[in-house]
Design an enzyme around this catalytic site. Structure first.
Site, PDB file in Angstrom:
ATOM      1  NE  ARG A  44      48.809  54.312 116.075  1.00 49.76           N
ATOM      2  CZ  ARG A  44      49.645  54.609 115.065  1.00 49.76           C
ATOM      3  NH1 ARG A  44      49.413  55.671 114.297  1.00 49.76           N
ATOM      4  NH2 ARG A  44      50.706  53.861 114.810  1.00 49.76           N
ATOM      5  CE  LYS A 134      35.105  45.440 116.984  1.00 49.46           C
ATOM      6  NZ  LYS A 134      35.037  46.906 117.027  1.00 49.46           N
ATOM      7  CE  LYS A 217      30.715  47.077 119.459  1.00 46.69           C
ATOM      8  NZ  LYS A 217      31.952  47.581 120.036  1.00 46.69           N
TER       9      LYS A 217
HETATM   10  P1  13P Z   1      31.234  52.873 117.720  1.00 50.85           P
HETATM   11  O1  13P Z   1      30.559  52.856 119.074  1.00 50.85           O
HETATM   12  O2  13P Z   1      32.006  54.128 117.449  1.00 50.85           O
HETATM   13  O3  13P Z   1      30.288  52.498 116.623  1.00 50.85           O
HETATM   14  O4  13P Z   1      32.342  51.771 117.763  1.00 50.85           O
HETATM   15  C1  13P Z   1      32.025  50.540 118.287  1.00 50.85           C
HETATM   16  C2  13P Z   1      32.783  49.499 117.610  1.00 50.85           C
HETATM   17  O5  13P Z   1      33.505  48.759 118.240  1.00 50.85           O
HETATM   18  C3  13P Z   1      32.637  49.357 116.148  1.00 50.85           C
HETATM   19  O6  13P Z   1      33.203  48.152 115.762  1.00 50.85           O
END
Ligand code: 13P
Length: 336
Positions: A44, A134, A217
Site C-alpha cells: 500500500r 475529509k 466535495k
Molecule cells: P472517487 O473519485 O473514486 O469517487 O473517490 C473520491 C473520494 O474521496 C470518495 O470519498
C-alpha cells in the site's frame, strides 16, 4: 483573508486539485486484489509513494487526502509521507471519519460515524502535518431515498465535524455523496442532491462554520449507473451547475468533485465542461480517487518495481484533470 481561506486557495487555485488517496485498508485491499497484488502495508505504501513522488505533484496537485495508516508511514528513502507531499508544494490532508454504518430506523441507509474523540485525533493529525481533512457521507438514491432522517443525520454530523476541524485550524472537506448506483434519472439526482446539499449548509451555518474556510466535495449530477436513459456530458455540466447555484452559499470558495465511479475520461470531460460553462464565482476542480489512480494502478501492478511507468500514467491524468479544471482540456490531448 482568513488563514483557513488561504489554505483552501493553496489547495485548489489555478487549476490544481486534490488526489484522494485515502482509501481505507478495506477498500485498498479490494483495489489491490483486483489487480493481483497482495494488500500488505508495504505494498500500500509502495503504490502511494510512487504517486506522491511523481513530477505532476508539483504542478497539478494542491492537496493529498491520506488514510490513517499512510500519514504515519515513512518512505523507502526515510522521509515521512506528509514531508514527501509537502516537499512538492502540496498540502497533506487526512480522512477522519470512521466509515458509514447502517442507520438505525432506516437500515438500507447509512450514517457516517467518527465524532467521538475527534477533537483529540485532530490534534494528533495536525502535529503529523495535516492541514485539511475529509468526512464523507453517502446517500442511496431512489424515489424513497435518501430519507429525511438520513439527510438530517448526516448533515448534522458533517457540521459537527467541520466545526471541530476549523477549531483545530484545519480546512474541512465536506463530502455529501449521492451515490451513482441505481436506475434513477438525472433529474431525480438533481432534486435529491440539491436537498442534501441545502441541508448540509443549514447545519454548517447553525454550527457557525466559516464557509470561506471549507471545500465542498459533491457528486456531479448524473443519471444512475443502471439508468436506461443517460444524458449528454453537456447536460451533466449544466445540471451540476444548476444544482450548485441553487444550494451552495456564495461565501464558499471552492468545489472539488468526486469521480464516484465515472471513467477517467468521463470525469475529466465533465469537469472540463463544468468549467467552460461556469458562470459562478466558485472554483470548480477535482478531488478524484479512482479517476486519477485507476490506470496508474493497473500499470504499476504489472511490475511494482517499475515506478516510472506508473508515474507517467499518473502524470498524464493529473495534467488532464488540471486542464479540465481550467476548462482547457480536449479529447485530442489524451492521445499525445
Ligand atoms: P472517487 O473519485 O473514486 O469517487 O473517490 C473520491 C473520494 O474521496 C470518495 O470519498
Amino acid at each position: 483573508m482568513s488563514e483557513l481561506n488561504k489554505i483552501v486557495l493553496k489547495i485548489i487555485s489555478g487549476g490544481k486539485g486534490i488526489l484522494a488517496a485515502d482509501e481505507s485498508n478495506g477498500t485498498m485491499t479490494k483495489r489491490l486484489e483486483a489487480v493481483d497484488v497482495p494488500s500488505t502495508p508495504e505494498n500500500r505504501l509502495s503504490f502511494r509513494e510512487t504517486l506522491f513522488s511523481s513530477e505532476s505533484m508539483n504542478e497539478y496537485i494542491g492537496g493529498v487526502i491520506l488514510y490513517d495508516e499512510t500519514i504515519k508511514q515513512t518512505t523507502s528513502f526515510g522521509k515521512s509521507i506528509p514531508d514527501l507531499i509537502s516537499s512538492s508544494g502540496a498540502l497533506p490532508g487526512i480522512k477522519v471519519d470512521m466509515g458509514a454504518k447502517d442507520l438505525a430506523s432506516s437500515s438500507e441507509e447509512k450514517i457516517t460515524e467518527g465524532l467521538d474523540g475527534l477533537r483529540e485525533r485532530l490534534k494528533n493529525y495536525y502535529k503529523l502535518g495535516a492541514r485539511f481533512t475529509k468526512w464523507r457521507a453517502i446517500y442511496n438514491i431512489s424515489n424513497k431515498y435518501p430519507s429525511k432522517l438520513a439527510i438530517n443525520s448526516n448533515a448534522h454530523a458533517l457540521a459537527r465535524y467541520s466545526a471541530l476541524v476549523q477549531e483545530s485550524k484545519m480546512v474541512p472537506i465536506v463530502e455529501p455523496e449521492v451515490l451513482m448506483d441505481g436506475d434513477h434519472s438525472a433529474d431525480l439526482c438533481l432534486k435529491k442532491t440539491s436537498e442534501v446539499i441545502k441541508k448540509c449548509f443549514e447545519e454548517l451555518i447553525l454550527s457557525k462554520v466559516d464557509l470561506s474556510g471549507i471545500i465542498l466535495k459533491p457528486n456531479m449530477i448524473l443519471a444512475g449507473a443502471q439508468a436506461k436513459v443517460k444524458i449528454s456530458n453537456e447536460e451533466v455540466s449544466l445540471k451540476t451547475l444548476e444544482c450548485l447555484k441553487n444550494s451552495v452559499p456564495s461565501e464558499v470558495p471552492g468545489i472539488a468533485f468526486l469521480s464516484g465511479g465515472q471513467s477517467e475520461i468521463e470525469a475529466t470531460e465533465n469537469l472540463n465542461l463544468i468549467n467552460k460553462n461556469n458562470d459562478t464565482n466558485f472554483i470548480m476542480t477535482f478531488s478524484y480517487g479512482r479517476a486519477l489512480q485507476q490506470s496508474a494502478l493497473a500499470v504499476w501492478s504489472k511490475n511494482i518495481k517499475n515506478t516510472m511507468a506508473a508515474q507517467n500514467i499518473f502524470n498524464h491524468r493529473a495534467k488532464m484533470c488540471y486542464l479540465a479544471a481550467k476548462g482547457k482540456w480536449t479529447n485530442r490531448l489524451e492521445n499525445k
